[in-house]
Write an enzyme that holds these catalytic residues in place. Structure first.
Site, PDB file in Angstrom:
ATOM      1  N   LYS A 227       0.835  -1.205   0.000  1.00 49.05           N
ATOM      2  CA  LYS A 227       0.000   0.000   0.000  1.00 49.05           C
ATOM      3  C   LYS A 227       0.869   1.255   0.000  1.00 49.05           C
ATOM      4  CE  LYS A 227      -2.497  -1.273   3.668  1.00 49.05           C
ATOM      5  NZ  LYS A 227      -2.032  -2.657   3.912  1.00 49.05           N
ATOM      6  N   VAL A 228       1.787   1.335   0.956  1.00 53.29           N
ATOM      7  CA  VAL A 228       2.598   2.556   1.052  1.00 53.29           C
ATOM      8  C   VAL A 228       3.595   2.623  -0.115  1.00 53.29           C
ATOM      9  CG1 VAL A 228       4.212   3.864   2.472  1.00 53.29           C
ATOM     10  CG2 VAL A 228       2.382   2.571   3.587  1.00 53.29           C
ATOM     11  N   ASP A 247       9.558  -6.686  -4.742  1.00 51.49           N
ATOM     12  CA  ASP A 247       8.548  -7.274  -3.861  1.00 51.49           C
ATOM     13  C   ASP A 247       8.236  -8.646  -4.446  1.00 51.49           C
ATOM     14  OD1 ASP A 247       6.196  -8.110  -2.582  1.00 51.49           O
ATOM     15  OD2 ASP A 247       5.545  -6.041  -2.242  1.00 51.49           O
ATOM     16  N   VAL A 306      10.730   4.441   6.195  1.00 55.04           N
ATOM     17  CA  VAL A 306       9.498   4.831   6.887  1.00 55.04           C
ATOM     18  C   VAL A 306       8.731   3.564   7.258  1.00 55.04           C
ATOM     19  CG1 VAL A 306       7.482   6.384   6.748  1.00 55.04           C
ATOM     20  CG2 VAL A 306       9.475   6.885   5.412  1.00 55.04           C
ATOM     21  N   ARG A 308       9.884  -0.044   9.223  1.00 54.61           N
ATOM     22  CA  ARG A 308      10.197  -0.441  10.590  1.00 54.61           C
ATOM     23  C   ARG A 308      11.709  -0.467  10.745  1.00 54.61           C
ATOM     24  NH1 ARG A 308       6.032   0.988  11.726  1.00 54.61           N
ATOM     25  NH2 ARG A 308       4.292  -0.057  12.768  1.00 54.61           N
ATOM     26  N   ASP A 332      12.640   7.385   9.777  1.00 56.63           N
ATOM     27  CA  ASP A 332      11.496   7.735  10.624  1.00 56.63           C
ATOM     28  C   ASP A 332      11.303   6.698  11.726  1.00 56.63           C
ATOM     29  OD1 ASP A 332       9.086   9.244  11.252  1.00 56.63           O
ATOM     30  OD2 ASP A 332       7.933   7.581  10.385  1.00 56.63           O
ATOM     31  N   GLU A 337      12.453   2.245  19.928  1.00 53.29           N
ATOM     32  CA  GLU A 337      11.871   3.593  19.884  1.00 53.29           C
ATOM     33  C   GLU A 337      11.424   4.007  21.277  1.00 53.29           C
ATOM     34  OE1 GLU A 337       8.888   3.817  16.811  1.00 53.29           O
ATOM     35  OE2 GLU A 337      10.345   3.354  15.260  1.00 53.29           O
ATOM     36  N   HIS A 356       9.184   8.821  14.260  1.00 54.44           N
ATOM     37  CA  HIS A 356       8.059   7.976  13.837  1.00 54.44           C
ATOM     38  C   HIS A 356       6.824   8.837  13.530  1.00 54.44           C
ATOM     39  CE1 HIS A 356       6.390   3.621  14.200  1.00 54.44           C
ATOM     40  NE2 HIS A 356       5.689   4.327  13.330  1.00 54.44           N
ATOM     41  N   GLY A 358       5.490   9.088  10.379  1.00 56.09           N
ATOM     42  CA  GLY A 358       4.891   8.720   9.089  1.00 56.09           C
ATOM     43  C   GLY A 358       3.382   8.873   9.052  1.00 56.09           C
TER      44      GLY A 358
HETATM   45  N1  NAI Z   1       6.303   5.198   9.760  1.00 56.74           N
HETATM   46  C1  NAI Z   1       5.005   5.094   9.915  1.00 56.74           C
HETATM   47  O1  NAI Z   1       4.405   5.886  10.638  1.00 56.74           O
HETATM   48  C2  NAI Z   1       4.254   4.044   9.184  1.00 56.74           C
HETATM   49  C3  NAI Z   1       4.852   2.849   8.888  1.00 56.74           C
HETATM   50  N2  NAI Z   1       4.168   1.880   8.227  1.00 56.74           N
HETATM   51  C4  NAI Z   1       4.891   0.647   7.940  1.00 56.74           C
HETATM   52  O2  NAI Z   1       5.125   0.583   6.529  1.00 56.74           O
HETATM   53  C5  NAI Z   1       5.233  -0.774   6.123  1.00 56.74           C
HETATM   54  C6  NAI Z   1       4.374  -1.022   4.886  1.00 56.74           C
HETATM   55  O3  NAI Z   1       3.010  -0.832   5.205  1.00 56.74           O
HETATM   56  P1  NAI Z   1       1.879  -1.170   4.124  1.00 56.74           P
HETATM   57  O4  NAI Z   1       2.325  -0.683   2.800  1.00 56.74           O
HETATM   58  O5  NAI Z   1       0.607  -0.713   4.695  1.00 56.74           O
HETATM   59  O6  NAI Z   1       1.936  -2.772   4.150  1.00 56.74           O
HETATM   60  P2  NAI Z   1       1.539  -3.778   2.962  1.00 56.74           P
HETATM   61  O7  NAI Z   1       1.345  -5.099   3.606  1.00 56.74           O
HETATM   62  O8  NAI Z   1       0.450  -3.187   2.145  1.00 56.74           O
HETATM   63  O9  NAI Z   1       2.869  -3.811   2.066  1.00 56.74           O
HETATM   64  C7  NAI Z   1       4.022  -4.497   2.420  1.00 56.74           C
HETATM   65  C8  NAI Z   1       4.612  -5.118   1.156  1.00 56.74           C
HETATM   66  O10 NAI Z   1       5.881  -5.687   1.466  1.00 56.74           O
HETATM   67  C9  NAI Z   1       6.016  -6.856   0.676  1.00 56.74           C
HETATM   68  N3  NAI Z   1       7.067  -7.728   1.168  1.00 56.74           N
HETATM   69  C10 NAI Z   1       6.996  -8.739   2.072  1.00 56.74           C
HETATM   70  N4  NAI Z   1       8.194  -9.323   2.221  1.00 56.74           N
HETATM   71  C11 NAI Z   1       9.043  -8.656   1.391  1.00 56.74           C
HETATM   72  C12 NAI Z   1      10.423  -8.798   1.096  1.00 56.74           C
HETATM   73  N5  NAI Z   1      11.168  -9.732   1.684  1.00 56.74           N
HETATM   74  N6  NAI Z   1      10.969  -7.952   0.195  1.00 56.74           N
HETATM   75  C13 NAI Z   1      10.230  -6.983  -0.397  1.00 56.74           C
HETATM   76  N7  NAI Z   1       8.909  -6.816  -0.155  1.00 56.74           N
HETATM   77  C14 NAI Z   1       8.329  -7.634   0.729  1.00 56.74           C
HETATM   78  C15 NAI Z   1       4.644  -7.488   0.693  1.00 56.74           C
HETATM   79  O11 NAI Z   1       4.449  -8.369  -0.386  1.00 56.74           O
HETATM   80  C16 NAI Z   1       3.750  -6.258   0.587  1.00 56.74           C
HETATM   81  O12 NAI Z   1       3.391  -5.985  -0.753  1.00 56.74           O
HETATM   82  C17 NAI Z   1       4.831  -1.611   7.347  1.00 56.74           C
HETATM   83  O13 NAI Z   1       6.012  -2.019   7.999  1.00 56.74           O
HETATM   84  C18 NAI Z   1       4.093  -0.619   8.227  1.00 56.74           C
HETATM   85  O14 NAI Z   1       4.122  -0.996   9.569  1.00 56.74           O
HETATM   86  C19 NAI Z   1       2.882   2.055   7.789  1.00 56.74           C
HETATM   87  C20 NAI Z   1       2.229   3.228   8.069  1.00 56.74           C
HETATM   88  C21 NAI Z   1       2.853   4.310   8.825  1.00 56.74           C
HETATM   89  O1  HPV Z   2       0.574   2.483  11.340  1.00 56.49           O
HETATM   90  C1  HPV Z   2       1.774   2.178  11.505  1.00 56.49           C
HETATM   91  O2  HPV Z   2       2.258   1.064  11.242  1.00 56.49           O
HETATM   92  C2  HPV Z   2       2.666   3.183  12.052  1.00 56.49           C
HETATM   93  O3  HPV Z   2       3.848   2.935  12.105  1.00 56.49           O
HETATM   94  C3  HPV Z   2       2.116   4.441  12.599  1.00 56.49           C
HETATM   95  O4  HPV Z   2       2.399   4.460  13.974  1.00 56.49           O
HETATM   96  P1  HPV Z   2       1.688   5.533  14.942  1.00 56.49           P
HETATM   97  O5  HPV Z   2       0.243   5.215  14.940  1.00 56.49           O
HETATM   98  O6  HPV Z   2       1.966   6.878  14.390  1.00 56.49           O
HETATM   99  O7  HPV Z   2       2.307   5.330  16.284  1.00 56.49           O
END
Ligand code: NAI
Ligand code: HPV
Length: 621
Positions: A227-228, A247, A306, A308, A332, A337, A356, A358
């Site tokens: 998604k992201v 991916d 952004v 983990r 980020d 943390e 953090h 994002g």
């Molecule tokens: N910094 C922040 O505040 C935020 C961080 N995040 C983090 O961003 C990350 C992505 O979130 P989403 O896009 O919502 O998740 P998502 O599940 O939609 O996308 C993750 C993608 O990674 C792929 N993937 C799995 N193993 C892999 C590998 N070994 N190599 C390459 N790709 C691989 C999956 O197939 C999937 O398409 C998560 O870790 C989430 O926790 C999400 C929102 C906010």
């Molecule tokens: O939704 C996620 O995975 C995030 O990393 C966002 O974290 P937060 O809700 O801002 O503490």
């Protein structure tokens, strides 16, 4: 009677033959799943939460919180919700309509523990650790944990499930915010915005020191095209960047539609000028950015994280920054943390950091707050939100006949996805059911959902339940088709003879699992109530799907079982099942070995070093 032996009765068969109570539950998913494409607010009555036994803590506090309205129902105490981290007012308003809400931000772990017995629901973001201890402290009363965001790595899911506590999250509302933050870090890093800002505020006007690099025409590698990642790709295209992505599980045509080229891990990191990380933190991504991978990158590469912190070996990144291999990093997220005050990484002059942030936009926080508040209220009312993370797939009475097939379907999906390699992504999934039952007696929604769950959950931050399975598959571009093969057997009591999962035209890290048609093929059966793997590619095997699995392909010759068995035995790895299948005598054979413990790296290497072994793979179930 049709429905009494139906696998999961079709809506028609169910309506004709199931009691009214079950009928409501069984008929709901298909219509809901169909509508789930348009909304995340869908719910279906959920057996586990609809009529909870009176909680111990409630019995001890009979006079707690009486609502104002005068009907009998309203005399029941309102549920109590503890919000442990900042939640937007819009979400709090949704909660207050239904529950008594206490916001207690910035609690210490001890303060949280002390409060837990008084609440029916707890809402957190990423900053609160919902440990086994926290869940134990809430046992008897706590029914729901809401994670106002995507990652639930701060919630002990196993402990929540054991405590009968539903966990819900808000997986989509902060996607764009995270992507925008990735772009913000990319641009500000390239132009030294934060360093120049700090210098100017310290009275230094350093125009020569802070000359940046341009983005246009540069290659950006997006690691994790979910998604992201895909939203970052869209935006980077707008900046004139050349976008490549890695991916292993994303469909190539989706990437192509955005103008991104899917490539292998090594190709992505060697070609990129900028690398942006968007994969979940799972065992296979833990510290994948390490000395070895930094070594393969272009000198002067720039990295944005952004996702983990744990996907980067932070000490290795400091070394790569010190040597100039990595010119800059923008982070980020961190392994711990908040990071230590004296963290070399955070203090490094070529590193831009944010705490953090994002998901932290006004809009995303409003969206997340509403999404989580609705999910928590729904769960407290006995409804199951589409975003339930650890929800049961079906009510207990349907489960009794199905349990081993449900488990088989999930395990086949889980094994199949672990066999995928390369950059082509999963194009299509075919599930073939061999059954004695006619289409009216065999509704495969649940099994299809379990295959989806097995394929999606190990590799993403998405959690699959019966309500969201078809929607999730569609959203991830997984085309799932099904085929029924009739199996004539006069005495067949079992609903299914076998289930086969085929991942079409995909590269595999274990060539032996590829059938003649180029698909990864796994087939299983239920024997004595236990799921068994019975086919790997063209090879017939027979191994019970318990514990973990090692697959080896070797030249068919005497002594192989003994050699592998000895290596595992010497390392105290218990073999629970072993089976060899071959195509022709003396040609290739496959050994499938079920193991109770995970063998260490050395024993796997020793197995791989046996001369007759051509390839092997360790798979977690
Ligand atoms: N910094 C922040 O505040 C935020 C961080 N995040 C983090 O961003 C990350 C992505 O979130 P989403 O896009 O919502 O998740 P998502 O599940 O939609 O996308 C993750 C993608 O990674 C792929 N993937 C799995 N193993 C892999 C590998 N070994 N190599 C390459 N790709 C691989 C999956 O197939 C999937 O398409 C998560 O870790 C989430 O926790 C999400 C929102 C906010
Ligand atoms: O939704 C996620 O995975 C995030 O990393 C966002 O974290 P937060 O809700 O801002 O503490």
């Amino acid at each position: 009677m049709a429905a009494s032996r139906a696998l999961l009765p079709t809506p028609q068969a169910a309506a004709a033959a199931t009691p009214a109570r079950s009928r409501a539950r069984l008929a709901a998913p298909s219509s809901l799943a169909a509508r789930a494409g348009g909304s995340h607010r869908l719910r279906v009555r959920c057996a586990i939460l609809s009529s909870p036994a009176p909680a111990k803590a409630e019995q001890e506090q009979p006079t707690r919180r009486i609502s104002r309205a005068g009907s009998d129902a309203s005399l029941r105490p309102k549920p109590a919700v503890l919000v442990a981290e900042k939640l937007s007012e819009a979400g709090l308003a949704v909660l207050r309509e239904f529950a008594d809400v206490e916001c207690a931000y910035g609690m210490s772990p001890a303060e949280l523990l002390a409060k837990m017995a008084q609440f029916d629901a707890l809402i957190v973001r990423s900053g609160t650790k919902v440990t086994r201890e926290v869940l134990e402290a809430g046992r008897g009363r706590l029914r729901v944990v809401g994670r106002a965001g995507v990652g639930i790595d701060n919630v002990d899911l196993q402990a929540a499930t054991e405590a009968g506590c539903l966990v819900v999250n808000a997986p989509t509302a902060n996607t764009v915010a995270a992507a925008e933050h990735g772009i913000a870090l990319l641009a500000s890093m390239a132009r030294n915005v934060s360093q120049a800002d700090a210098a100017l505020k310290a009275g230094k006007w350093q125009r020569n020191k802070y000359v940046g690099v341009s983005l246009v025409g540069k290659t950006l590698a997006i690691m994790g095209f979910g998604k992201v990642g895909s939203e970052v790709a869209r935006r980077a295209k707008g900046l004139g960047m050349h976008v490549i992505a890695h991916d292993p599980y994303a469909p190539a045509d989706r990437a192509r539609a955005i103008g991104a080229e899917l490539v292998s891990f090594d190709e992505a990191i060697t070609r990129a000028d900028f690398i942006s990380l968007h994969m979940p933190l799972i065992p296979t991504t833990n510290k994948v950015f390490n000395d070895e991978s930094f070594g393969k990158m272009k000198t002067g590469v720039r990295i944005i994280n952004v996702a983990r912190g744990g996907v980067i070996d932070e000490d290795a990144l400091v070394r790569a920054l010190d040597s100039g291999k990595v010119a800059q990093a923008a982070l980020d997220v961190f392994t711990v943390e908040p990071p230590a005050k004296d963290s070399k990484l955070v203090l490094h002059e070529n590193v831009t950091v944010t705490p953090h942030l994002g998901a932290s936009t006004v809009e995303a926080q409003e969206g997340v707050a509403i999404e989580i508040a609705e999910a928590v209220v729904g769960a407290l009312k006995g409804e199951l939100a589409a975003t339930a993370v650890n929800a049961p797939m079906v009510p207990a009475e349907v489960m009794s006949e199905l349990a081993p097939y449900v488990s088989l379907a999930e395990k086949l999906g889980r094994l199949a996805v672990q066999l995928v390699a390369g950059e082509s992504g999963i194009k299509g999934v075919k599930v073939v059911y061999t059954t004695t039952r006619g289409p009216d007696d065999l509704d495969t929604r649940l099994l299809r959902a379990m295959v989806t769950k097995g394929i999606v959950e190990p590799v993403s931050s998405t959690f699959v339940n019966l309500v969201n399975a078809d929607y999730t598959a569609k959203q991830r571009g997984l085309r799932i088709t099904e085929e029924r093969v009739s199996h004539d057997s006069a005495t067949a009591e079992a609903p299914l003879e076998s289930i086969q999962v085929r991942l079409s035209q995909v590269q595999s890290k274990f060539a032996g699992a590829i059938s003649d048609g180029g698909d990864i093929v796994l087939e299983g059966r239920v024997k004595y109530g236990v799921p068994h793997l019975t086919l790997v590619g063209p090879y017939e095997v027979d191994v019970s799907l318990e514990g973990n699995l090692i697959l080896c392909r070797q030249i068919d010759q005497p002594g192989m079982i003994g050699k592998v068995g000895n290596i595992l035995g010497q390392r105290n790895v218990n073999i629970n099942f072993m089976s060899v299948g071959r195509t022709f005598r003396g040609k290739q054979a496959i050994m499938a070995i079920g193991v109770d413990e995970e063998p260490n790296k050395e024993s796997l290497e020793e197995i791989g070093a046996i001369p007759a072994i051509e390839e092997f793979v360790f798979l977690e179930l």
